[in-house]
Design an enzyme around this catalytic site. Structure first.
Site, PDB file in Angstrom:
ATOM      1  N   ASP A   1     -88.511 -36.704 -45.281  1.00  0.00           N
ATOM      2  CA  ASP A   1     -88.598 -35.282 -45.646  1.00  0.00           C
ATOM      3  C   ASP A   1     -90.033 -34.747 -45.633  1.00  0.00           C
ATOM      4  O   ASP A   1     -90.252 -33.570 -45.901  1.00  0.00           O
ATOM      5  CB  ASP A   1     -88.010 -35.054 -47.051  1.00  0.00           C
ATOM      6  CG  ASP A   1     -86.493 -35.102 -47.070  1.00  0.00           C
ATOM      7  OD1 ASP A   1     -85.871 -34.785 -46.034  1.00  0.00           O
ATOM      8  OD2 ASP A   1     -85.916 -35.452 -48.119  1.00  0.00           O
TER       9      ASP A   1
ATOM     10  N   GLU B   1     -91.000 -31.837 -43.109  1.00  0.00           N
ATOM     11  CA  GLU B   1     -90.194 -30.656 -43.414  1.00  0.00           C
ATOM     12  C   GLU B   1     -90.574 -30.010 -44.758  1.00  0.00           C
ATOM     13  O   GLU B   1     -90.549 -28.792 -44.882  1.00  0.00           O
ATOM     14  CB  GLU B   1     -88.727 -31.093 -43.452  1.00  0.00           C
ATOM     15  CG  GLU B   1     -87.739 -29.998 -43.294  1.00  0.00           C
ATOM     16  CD  GLU B   1     -86.334 -30.558 -43.158  1.00  0.00           C
ATOM     17  OE1 GLU B   1     -85.516 -30.297 -44.038  1.00  0.00           O
ATOM     18  OE2 GLU B   1     -86.064 -31.264 -42.160  1.00  0.00           O
ATOM     19  N   ASP B   2     -90.907 -30.820 -45.742  1.00  0.00           N
ATOM     20  CA  ASP B   2     -91.080 -30.301 -47.102  1.00  0.00           C
ATOM     21  C   ASP B   2     -92.520 -30.278 -47.621  1.00  0.00           C
ATOM     22  O   ASP B   2     -92.744 -29.897 -48.765  1.00  0.00           O
ATOM     23  CB  ASP B   2     -90.220 -31.111 -48.080  1.00  0.00           C
ATOM     24  CG  ASP B   2     -88.727 -30.926 -47.837  1.00  0.00           C
ATOM     25  OD1 ASP B   2     -88.356 -29.993 -47.096  1.00  0.00           O
ATOM     26  OD2 ASP B   2     -87.941 -31.715 -48.381  1.00  0.00           O
TER      27      ASP B   2
END
Length: 166
Positions: free
Chosen positions: A39, A42-43
């Site tokens: 992640d 993306e994060d």
């Protein structure tokens, strides 16, 4: 730090993904590392290049293949992501399967509205359908794939969606 559901911590989620991979018998260090980092692009503000420099090409490519392109509109982002998942490597698909399973566990325990849960489950089912063919074709190599999908199906059906055929 908690995830979008405001309940689950990132550590809990990532740990759940890694634990599921271990339960499937996955021991490859690069795959495990990518699972911990899946992640990140993306994060966070972390880039592909930063992951590549620190963890190597294989890990960075796996993480990138599991990341949505945030520069696109929501609709284009989803369309591109499903295509990306279909074309992803087997190892990326294994990580995504474990991510889906962990995400559904998080949804089950979240305080999201029923409508939001159903919408999220529908999106997750699209992702699972994108990765399923290659996983199912290799379920004899990794028998735990079937039980993970069966567990996913329990949650999917409880939210009024059709189960995924194994």
């Amino acid at each position: 730090m908690t995830r979008k559901d405001a309940t689950t911590t990132y550590f809990e989620h990532l740990s759940g993904v890694v634990t599921r991979l271990k339960n499937l018998g996955i021991t490859d260090e690069d795959v495990m590392c990518a699972a911990w980092l899946h992640d990140t692009i993306e994060d966070t503000k972390t880039t592909f290049d930063e992951i590549e420099q620190r963890f190597g090409d294989k890990v960075a490519v796996l993480v990138l293949s599991l990341s949505k392109d945030r520069s696109l509109s929501k609709a284009k982002q989803e369309e591109q992501y499903v295509k990306q998942l279909k074309e992803a490597s087997f190892n990326a698909k294994l990580i995504k399967l474990c991510d889906i399973s962990a995400n559904l566990k998080d949804i089950k325990n979240s305080t999201l509205s029923k409508t939001k849960k159903v919408k999220t489950v529908r999106k997750i089912v699209r992702y699972l359908n994108a990765i399923k063919p290659r996983l199912v074709n290799n379920k004899d190599q990794i028998p735990g794939i079937t039980s993970l999908i069966n567990g996913i199906n329990e949650v999917v059906v409880s939210h009024g969606q059709r189960p995924i055929k194994v």
